[in-house]
Scaffold this active site. Structure first.
Site, short mmCIF file in Angstrom:
data_model
loop_
_atom_site.label_atom_id
_atom_site.label_comp_id
_atom_site.label_asym_id
_atom_site.label_seq_id
_atom_site.Cartn_x
_atom_site.Cartn_y
_atom_site.Cartn_z
N CYS A 340 0.84 -1.20 0.00
CA CYS A 340 0.00 0.00 0.00
C CYS A 340 0.87 1.26 0.00
O CYS A 340 1.55 1.53 -0.98
CB CYS A 340 -0.98 -0.05 1.17
SG CYS A 340 -2.40 1.05 0.96
N HIS A 437 -3.60 -5.41 1.16
CA HIS A 437 -3.25 -5.83 2.52
C HIS A 437 -3.64 -7.30 2.70
O HIS A 437 -4.56 -7.80 2.05
CB HIS A 437 -3.98 -4.99 3.55
CG HIS A 437 -3.55 -3.56 3.59
ND1 HIS A 437 -2.36 -3.16 4.13
CD2 HIS A 437 -4.16 -2.43 3.14
CE1 HIS A 437 -2.24 -1.85 4.04
NE2 HIS A 437 -3.32 -1.38 3.43
#
Length: 491
Positions: A340, A437
């Site tokens: 991310c 994630h």
């Protein structure tokens, strides 16, 4: 409405999250339909949860702790389990998430004035969580002894008194001064709040509990409250995802293992529980590196985790000299993974033309991937199923991010999500990044990935280990607490 009981602490990080998860699992084992609830949470470790009634494929954000507690209950997480989530962006300001969606941003002082409006959302979610349940176990935030904030409180006694939920106070003996913290809470609470407390428990005790008998007598003398038990240090809790970044300050390197994974502790680190499955592998040592310390030269892998403030953390990354450490790691043939915000940092440049993250609108990236990122106002929040391009294995996780990334290295994606390429891989395959994630939560992928780094036989069943840890915590609580009395006092 379901019966309910609430755990509040004499301070932050007294272990409420794990205790609520353990009690949820204990209640489930008794055949009760149990749900977790936390009116207000502050954490950059977020999870994606269902938004009941929303027909779109997107989800909403809740604290990772309530996601874990939902697992303990054996139910799908819902945004109503944590209606207000604060995600710190600076030392004095945070993004405000209400019932899963971005509500706005607020500085600490402004947020205090905003609380009265948010109580309506809290009570609305409270009504929805209890539908069809036998029991709701509520987790407070911080401490009810913060009487300077009481008039606008929505997280502790402000909620408990409005919803008429009895409270069990949790004291942490490991940090010292537990008698004073419990007795002091009794002393300074106004009578309306004090009468909500039906008793207390002591958490994180090490050694012979009989040595604290006089301590319990002293607390009873000062407060008149009953004690529901003394909980020992729960070793199984270490196998559960950690919610609050405060725990990172206490993480130390364990014994040397076959592979060392270095993780820089970014100032606004987010979703660092992405590393938990790696930590659980017997041959892997995960080292969180605090600011001011160099990335270890003997690390075989560096993982740059998520961030709530990519540009700010990128600037501080350089100030710490980690950019030089990372370049040296790369020259030694080391591998790098960015997740991310960490993925965004690995590129050539990060731009924020609308000033979404703050006043600094552009920063030079670390240059390990030939990509650029532009921040955009719309946030992607969704659970995803994907597939690893490198190993052709299934992945499962979630996305919570701002920004659009492009560049030549995205032609070598790290994953395919819903038929769309995600992430990037360097030409030599040693640097990769993804917006997803939960990357290391896929056991087969994790095993193959570690095998590519020379670690054979990895790929434990991580989710099963989390379930066993919840069972172990519940069993300990049943042994050391009067759970019958706690559940019986719920109303």
């Amino acid at each position: 409405m379901a019966r309910a009981i609430m755990l509040q602490g004499t301070g932050s990080d007294v272990g409420k999250t794990v205790l609520v998860a353990g009690l949820c699992r204990a209640a489930k084992k008794r055949g009760l339909k149990v749900r977790p609830f936390k009116p207000q949470n502050m954490s950059n470790n977020a999870a994606v949860a269902d938004i009941p009634g929303d027909t779109s494929k997107s989800g909403g954000e809740i604290g990772r702790a309530q996601w874990l507690q939902a697992i303990a209950c054996g139910v799908a997480p819902s945004v109503h389990m944590n209606p207000v989530l604060l995600k710190p962006q600076t030392d004095i300001g945070a993004q405000v998430i209400v019932q899963g969606k971005v509500f706005g941003e607020a500085r600490a002082r402004d947020y205090q004035a905003l609380k009265a409006r948010l109580m309506d959302a809290v009570l609305d979610s409270w009504g929805k969580v209890g539908e069809g349940a036998d029991l709701v176990i509520v987790e407070g935030a911080g401490s009810p002894a913060e009487i300077n904030l009481r008039s606008r409180d929505i997280a502790n006694m402000g909620f408990a008194t409005r919803a008429d939920v009895p409270v069990v106070l949790v004291g942490d003996i490991d940090r010292g001064g537990v008698i004073a913290s419990v007795a002091g809470t009794h002393l300074i609470l106004p009578e309306e709040d004090r009468r909500m407390i039906v008793g207390y428990l002591i958490n994180k005790f090490r050694g012979d509990v009989s040595l604290f008998d006089d301590g319990l007598k002293a607390i009873e003398k000062f407060t008149g409250w009953r004690c529901f038990g003394v909980v020992p240090w729960l070793k199984a809790a270490a196998r559960l995802p950690s919610e609050d970044s405060v725990v990172l300050e206490r993480l130390a390197s364990g014994e040397a293992r076959a592979l060392k994974v270095a993780v820089p502790m970014l100032g606004r680190i987010a979703n660092f529980d992405d590393l938990d499955p790696l930590k659980a592998e017997p041959q892997v040592e995960v080292v969180f590196v605090p600011p001011g310390k160099p990335l270890p030269a003997d690390a075989g892998l560096v993982v740059i985790p998520g961030s709530k403030s990519t540009i700010g953390d990128l600037i501080r990354f350089r100030e710490n000299g980690w950019d030089r450490d990372l370049a040296a790691h790369r020259k030694r043939g080391g591998h790098v993974v960015g997740i991310c915000g960490g993925f965004q940092m690995l590129g050539r440049r990060v731009r924020d033309p609308d000033g979404i993250e703050g006043s600094v609108t552009e920063a030079e990236g670390l240059g390990l991937l030939d990509i650029e990122t532009v921040m955009e106002p719309e946030k992607t929040v969704r659970n995803v199923s994907a597939r690893s391009v490198q190993f052709d294995l299934p992945l499962e996780g979630y996305e919570i991010h701002l920004g659009r990334t492009s560049g030549p290295d995205t032609m070598r994606p790290s994953a395919i999500i819903n038929g769309v390429a995600d992430g990037a891989i360097s030409a030599d395959g040693k640097v990769s990044g993804t917006y997803m994630h939960g990357l290391f939560g896929a056991d087969a992928f994790r095993g193959k990935f570690l095998e590519s780094l020379g670690i054979k036989g990895a790929g434990i069943d991580y989710r099963a280990d989390v379930e066993r840890a919840l069972d172990d915590v519940a069993a300990e609580l049943e042994s050391h607490l009067d759970c019958d009395a706690i559940f019986g006092l719920a109303r």
